[in-house]
Design an enzyme around this catalytic site. Structure first.
Site, mmCIF file in Angstrom:
data_model
loop_
_atom_site.group_PDB
_atom_site.id
_atom_site.type_symbol
_atom_site.label_atom_id
_atom_site.label_comp_id
_atom_site.label_asym_id
_atom_site.label_seq_id
_atom_site.Cartn_x
_atom_site.Cartn_y
_atom_site.Cartn_z
ATOM 1 N N ASP A 158 -1.926 -0.140 6.107
ATOM 2 C CA ASP A 158 -1.914 0.730 7.306
ATOM 3 C C ASP A 158 -3.297 0.978 7.872
ATOM 4 O OD1 ASP A 158 -2.671 4.024 6.605
ATOM 5 O OD2 ASP A 158 -2.677 2.489 5.044
ATOM 6 N N THR A 209 -4.583 5.659 -4.224
ATOM 7 C CA THR A 209 -4.209 7.019 -4.624
ATOM 8 C C THR A 209 -3.955 7.111 -6.125
ATOM 9 O OG1 THR A 209 -2.872 8.912 -3.927
ATOM 10 C CG2 THR A 209 -1.689 6.856 -4.332
ATOM 11 N N HIS A 264 -9.949 18.108 -7.818
ATOM 12 C CA HIS A 264 -9.035 17.020 -7.439
ATOM 13 C C HIS A 264 -7.761 17.057 -8.289
ATOM 14 C CE1 HIS A 264 -7.569 12.793 -7.108
ATOM 15 N NE2 HIS A 264 -7.745 13.115 -5.837
ATOM 16 N N ASP A 305 -0.207 5.151 0.831
ATOM 17 C CA ASP A 305 -0.470 6.187 1.840
ATOM 18 C C ASP A 305 -0.635 5.591 3.233
ATOM 19 O OD1 ASP A 305 -2.203 7.514 -0.818
ATOM 20 O OD2 ASP A 305 -0.532 8.549 0.109
ATOM 21 N N ARG A 333 -13.806 11.325 -1.664
ATOM 22 C CA ARG A 333 -13.746 11.965 -0.342
ATOM 23 C C ARG A 333 -14.339 13.367 -0.395
ATOM 24 N NH1 ARG A 333 -8.183 11.124 1.122
ATOM 25 N NH2 ARG A 333 -8.953 8.997 1.335
ATOM 26 N N LYS A 361 -5.607 19.490 -6.722
ATOM 27 C CA LYS A 361 -5.079 18.924 -5.467
ATOM 28 C C LYS A 361 -3.891 18.012 -5.766
ATOM 29 C CE LYS A 361 -4.793 15.237 -2.643
ATOM 30 N NZ LYS A 361 -4.452 13.820 -2.933
ATOM 31 N N ASP A 363 0.879 -1.168 0.000
ATOM 32 C CA ASP A 363 0.000 0.000 0.000
ATOM 33 C C ASP A 363 0.924 1.227 0.000
ATOM 34 O OD1 ASP A 363 -2.283 1.752 0.713
ATOM 35 O OD2 ASP A 363 -1.315 1.812 2.678
ATOM 36 N N THR A 379 -2.667 0.486 -4.512
ATOM 37 C CA THR A 379 -3.083 1.682 -3.778
ATOM 38 C C THR A 379 -4.338 2.327 -4.363
ATOM 39 O OG1 THR A 379 -2.405 3.939 -3.170
ATOM 40 C CG2 THR A 379 -1.537 3.079 -5.233
#
Ligand code: XBP
Ligand code: MG
Length: 268
Positions: free
Chosen positions: A191, A132, A90, A19, A64, A93, A17, A130
């Site tokens: 995590d 992300t 996004h 993040d 999100r 971002k 993973d 992931t």
């Protein structure tokens, strides 16, 4: 025949993973980048550390933002296409986040580089699984590890490449399919609760290193929960499971855990 069965059970690949696992990216990375994008767009939205911890229940930056709009009902500009507006926000971002990574502001977590280098020396296959955005992964690998670090990973499975993000298992089943691996030949390193639900639904033995946002999460069905992978001079805190006499995680610990998991599966 016996050799084939043993080969099938041997650890072949580490699926990382990103993040919270490779690096502690959320509080001082993604959250800051979201707020910069909101400010640039003239929005009065400001995600505090505490609020962001609640919003992390939803994986995926676009998802999100939508979750925030639907549940915290902030002032939203009059737009014809809300999804398009969110996608644009996004994208900015992601620009701010990758710029932040270029400054080296987000280092790898303890033990990650040591594990990656040891895995490469021992010929283990490496992949990323992931939620992300892919650009975020390559920027982190290039700036927190090495300009060539993207080539260390056989596969970078990220973001919108699958229809459903974690806790759905899609990104992990996609990774197994692309690499021609069986779940029992792998170890997933995660995590968060969402990440563990995804990896264990894909039936992959999983170990967890928590962070400030995930320490209180539940991690059903994992082999080990630690506060970090540690270093020889930085002992780990074991929150669940056992790493024996060792005070930090190396490949021997991972192989032993993987073998224990294989034996437990065989017995069940
Ligand atoms: C964590 C996520 C991501 C990041 C933000 O991914 O859920 O959405 O929070 O990145 P993982 P994006 O733990 O699976 O690495 O804004 O690019 O989604
Ligand atoms: Mg994570």
């Amino acid at each position: 025949m016996q050799y084939e069965i043993e080969f099938m059970r041997e650890l072949q690949a580490l699926l990382f993973d990103v993040d919270g696992t490779l690096a502690d990216t959320e509080r001082d990375g993604h959250r800051v980048a979201f707020n910069r994008a909101f400010q640039e767009a003239g929005l009065d939205w400001d995600w505090s550390v505490a609020l962001y911890g609640k919003l992390l229940a939803i994986t995926g930056g676009k998802e999100r933002i939508r979750y925030f709009i639907d549940n915290w009902t902030p002032v939203v500009p009059e737009v014809n296409d809300l999804d398009g507006f969110i996608a644009g926000l996004h994208a900015r971002k992601t620009f701010f986040y990758t710029e932040l990574l270029k400054t080296g502001a987000i280092p790898l977590r303890p033990g990650v580089l040591r594990l990656l280098e040891q895995a490469r020396q021992q010929g283990l296959r490496l992949a990323i699984a992931t939620t992300t955005t892919p650009d975020n992964v390559t920027a982190l690998l290039r700036h927190a590890i090495h300009p060539d670090a993207v080539s260390w990973f056989e596969l970078i499975a990220a973001g919108d490449i699958v229809p459903a993000k974690k806790p759905a298992p899609d990104i992990y089943t996609y990774t197994l399919d692309e690499m021609g691996l069986a779940p029992e030949q792998c170890l997933a390193l995660e995590d968060s609760h969402n990440g563990v639900i995804a990896s264990t639904m894909a039936d992959i033995p999983t170990i967890v290193t928590v962070n400030d946002y995930t320490r209180e999460h539940s991690f059903p069905g994992v082999e080990l929960v630690l506060d970090q992978f540690g270093e020889p001079d930085q002992p780990v805190e074991v929150l669940h499971g056992d790493i024996g006499a060792q005070s930090y995680v190396d490949l021997d610990v991972l192989r032993r855990l993987h073998q224990q998991s294989s034996l437990a599966r065989k017995a069940s």
